[in-house]
Design a protein around this motif. Sequence first.
Motif, PDB file in Angstrom:
ATOM      1  N   LYS A 211       0.829  -1.202   0.000  1.00 27.49           N
ATOM      2  CA  LYS A 211       0.000   0.000   0.000  1.00 27.49           C
ATOM      3  C   LYS A 211       0.866   1.256   0.000  1.00 27.49           C
ATOM      4  O   LYS A 211       0.573   2.226  -0.697  1.00 27.49           O
ATOM      5  CB  LYS A 211      -0.930  -0.004   1.208  1.00 27.49           C
TER       6      LYS A 211
ATOM      7  N   LEU B 125       2.349   1.653  -3.538  1.00 27.73           N
ATOM      8  CA  LEU B 125       1.338   2.143  -4.477  1.00 27.73           C
ATOM      9  C   LEU B 125       1.032   3.619  -4.245  1.00 27.73           C
ATOM     10  O   LEU B 125       0.815   4.376  -5.202  1.00 27.73           O
ATOM     11  CB  LEU B 125       0.059   1.319  -4.361  1.00 27.73           C
ATOM     12  N   THR B 126       1.025   4.041  -2.992  1.00 21.71           N
ATOM     13  CA  THR B 126       0.797   5.451  -2.692  1.00 21.71           C
ATOM     14  C   THR B 126       1.927   6.303  -3.252  1.00 21.71           C
ATOM     15  O   THR B 126       1.683   7.366  -3.838  1.00 21.71           O
ATOM     16  CB  THR B 126       0.670   5.663  -1.176  1.00 21.71           C
TER      17      THR B 126
ATOM     18  N   CYS C 168       3.799   5.579  -5.799  1.00 22.05           N
ATOM     19  CA  CYS C 168       3.623   5.589  -7.259  1.00 22.05           C
ATOM     20  C   CYS C 168       2.541   6.588  -7.671  1.00 22.05           C
ATOM     21  O   CYS C 168       2.715   7.338  -8.631  1.00 22.05           O
ATOM     22  CB  CYS C 168       3.257   4.200  -7.760  1.00 22.05           C
ATOM     23  N   ALA C 169       1.433   6.597  -6.941  1.00 21.72           N
ATOM     24  CA  ALA C 169       0.342   7.521  -7.260  1.00 21.72           C
ATOM     25  C   ALA C 169       0.787   8.968  -7.074  1.00 21.72           C
ATOM     26  O   ALA C 169       0.467   9.840  -7.890  1.00 21.72           O
ATOM     27  CB  ALA C 169      -0.872   7.224  -6.386  1.00 21.72           C
TER      28      ALA C 169
ATOM     29  N   ASN D 118      -6.633   7.037  -3.669  1.00 21.91           N
ATOM     30  CA  ASN D 118      -7.149   5.672  -3.688  1.00 21.91           C
ATOM     31  C   ASN D 118      -7.589   5.288  -5.098  1.00 21.91           C
ATOM     32  O   ASN D 118      -7.307   4.183  -5.566  1.00 21.91           O
ATOM     33  CB  ASN D 118      -8.302   5.540  -2.698  1.00 21.91           C
TER      34      ASN D 118
ATOM     35  N   ARG E 112      -4.449   4.800  -7.250  1.00 26.72           N
ATOM     36  CA  ARG E 112      -3.818   3.506  -6.958  1.00 26.72           C
ATOM     37  C   ARG E 112      -4.551   2.387  -7.685  1.00 26.72           C
ATOM     38  O   ARG E 112      -3.931   1.487  -8.253  1.00 26.72           O
ATOM     39  CB  ARG E 112      -3.806   3.235  -5.456  1.00 26.72           C
ATOM     40  N   ASN E 113      -5.867   2.446  -7.662  1.00 21.47           N
ATOM     41  CA  ASN E 113      -6.668   1.433  -8.349  1.00 21.47           C
ATOM     42  C   ASN E 113      -6.428   1.470  -9.853  1.00 21.47           C
ATOM     43  O   ASN E 113      -6.326   0.422 -10.500  1.00 21.47           O
ATOM     44  CB  ASN E 113      -8.144   1.641  -8.028  1.00 21.47           C
TER      45      ASN E 113
END
Length: 84
Positions: free
Chosen positions: A20, A23-24, A26-27, A56, A59-60
């Motif tokens: 998580k 991914l955060t 990366c976002a 969120n 990330r998705n």
Amino acid sequence: SGTTLKGKPKVSHLANKRIKTLLTMCALNTIKKDNEFKRYYDRKIKEGKHHSSILNVLRNKLISRAFAAVLKDRPYEKDLNFAA
């Protein structure tokens, strides 16, 4: 009904916090560049959405694109040309 007084929501103890976090990051890096993610982020901020909820969604989107590339067994193409 539907509200809580417990305070700030926290990450579930069942969540993989390392993934998580990655991914955060990366976002956050995607919204630093002028691309479709930054335009999406800016548009949603103007609509009054909260920063965390927008991250969120981003990330998705990143996960969806990665899975699509893996399932199609080909590299990600930023500018995909559709047949007319």
